[in-house]
Scaffold this active site. Structure first.
Site, PDB file in Angstrom:
ATOM      1  N   LYS A  14      44.313  36.009  44.032  1.00  0.00           N
ATOM      2  CA  LYS A  14      45.867  36.309  43.836  1.00  0.00           C
ATOM      3  C   LYS A  14      46.212  37.272  44.726  1.00  0.00           C
ATOM      4  O   LYS A  14      47.241  37.368  45.396  1.00  0.00           O
ATOM      5  CB  LYS A  14      45.626  36.796  42.420  1.00  0.00           C
ATOM      6  N   ARG A  89      48.560  40.651  32.222  1.00  0.00           N
ATOM      7  CA  ARG A  89      47.282  39.908  31.803  1.00  0.00           C
ATOM      8  C   ARG A  89      47.296  39.745  30.218  1.00  0.00           C
ATOM      9  O   ARG A  89      46.071  39.343  29.883  1.00  0.00           O
ATOM     10  CB  ARG A  89      46.110  41.027  32.260  1.00  0.00           C
ATOM     11  N   ARG A 128      32.475  39.349  47.880  1.00  0.00           N
ATOM     12  CA  ARG A 128      33.188  40.637  48.099  1.00  0.00           C
ATOM     13  C   ARG A 128      32.644  41.848  47.912  1.00  0.00           C
ATOM     14  O   ARG A 128      32.936  42.902  48.421  1.00  0.00           O
ATOM     15  CB  ARG A 128      34.652  40.426  47.513  1.00  0.00           C
ATOM     16  N   ARG A 134      33.370  47.986  45.031  1.00  0.00           N
ATOM     17  CA  ARG A 134      33.965  47.983  43.904  1.00  0.00           C
ATOM     18  C   ARG A 134      32.793  47.619  42.968  1.00  0.00           C
ATOM     19  O   ARG A 134      32.106  46.364  43.086  1.00  0.00           O
ATOM     20  CB  ARG A 134      34.943  46.669  43.562  1.00  0.00           C
ATOM     21  N   ARG A 146      34.510  39.989  32.922  1.00  0.00           N
ATOM     22  CA  ARG A 146      35.722  39.814  33.315  1.00  0.00           C
ATOM     23  C   ARG A 146      36.378  38.283  32.843  1.00  0.00           C
ATOM     24  O   ARG A 146      37.523  38.084  32.391  1.00  0.00           O
ATOM     25  CB  ARG A 146      35.918  40.134  34.712  1.00  0.00           C
TER      26      ARG A 146
END
Ligand code: B4P
Length: 195
Positions: A14, A89, A128, A134, A146
């Protein structure tokens, strides 16, 4: 105006694609994830409240997120349009967005849903995680949380947009440029109303 919504599970691409689409079509990119991370980095009260939830892969409250979106839309009145990334969301967020846009005589023109399987999503997120810093990218259990939150709270929004006749699904696996071209083709099919 052209108002786009980019939809998909964590790691679907996204953020990656939203930046490219915003640049090509001259749209304002609104990422709730980026807005929240900026609050965290700035050490604000909102950021402090959001950080512990985000680190665990849990959604931040609808009121906070909708408030941020309201401020962003209101402060960008003369624009070609918006691309919403990671928002809405939840169903209350989707309804709130429709109401906010309606106040400006606007609506969502197209919802682009990126489809990527769970194994590929985990590969991307964990890759990532090695460089992003993160916390939510660095732990498999947080990734699974998640995904669970996505499946229960966010995925049902596909029906919401399907019922509005604006949902298009796109294969999100493949080279970033190829996925981008597929997304652009769908946007252009809409008649490229930004001109
Ligand atoms: P987000 O920031 O939205 O994070 P995300 O779901 O992981 O998507 P992101 O855009 O970052 O990743 P992308 O798929 O582009 O949300 C983080 C947290 O913030 C949430 O868990 C929640 O706590 C909170 N939050 C955000 N919005 C909220 C809301 N509306 N309500 C409540 N809470 C909210 O990319 C992932 C990786 O894949 C990248 O490294 C990228 O380079 C790579 N990649 C992309 N495309 C690829 C491709 N085609 N091939 C290979 N790799 C690719």
């Amino acid at each position: 105006m052209l108002n786009l919504l980019l939809f998909g599970p964590p790691g679907a691409g996204k953020g990656t694609q939203a930046l490219k689409i915003a640049e090509k079509f001259g749209l304002i990119h609104i990422s709730t994830g980026d807005l929240l991370r900026a609050e965290v980095a700035g050490g604000t009260e909102l950021g402090k409240a959001a950080k512990s939830l985000m680190d665990k892969g849990i959604l931040v409250s609808d009121d906070i997120v909708v408030g941020m979106i309201d401020a962003k839309i209101s402060s960008n009145s003369s624009v070609k349009g918006f691309i919403f990334d990671g928002f809405p969301r939840t169903l209350p967020q989707a309804k709130a967005l429709d109401e906010l846009l309606a106040k400006h005589n606007q609506s969502i023109d197209i919802t682009l849903a990126l489809e990527v399987d769970k194994e590929e999503l985990y590969n991307r997120i964990s890759l990532r995680g090695k460089s992003s810093g993160r916390a939510d990218d660095q732990d498999k259990n947080t990734f699974l949380k998640r995904m669970q939150v996505y499946n229960t709270e966010t995925a049902p929004l596909k029906d919401y947009y399907k019922n509005q006749g604006v949902l298009v699904t796109i294969n999100g696996i493949g080279e970033i440029e190829d996925v981008f071209n597929s997304l652009c083709n769908e946007i252009i099919k809409k008649g490229n109303p930004v001109h």
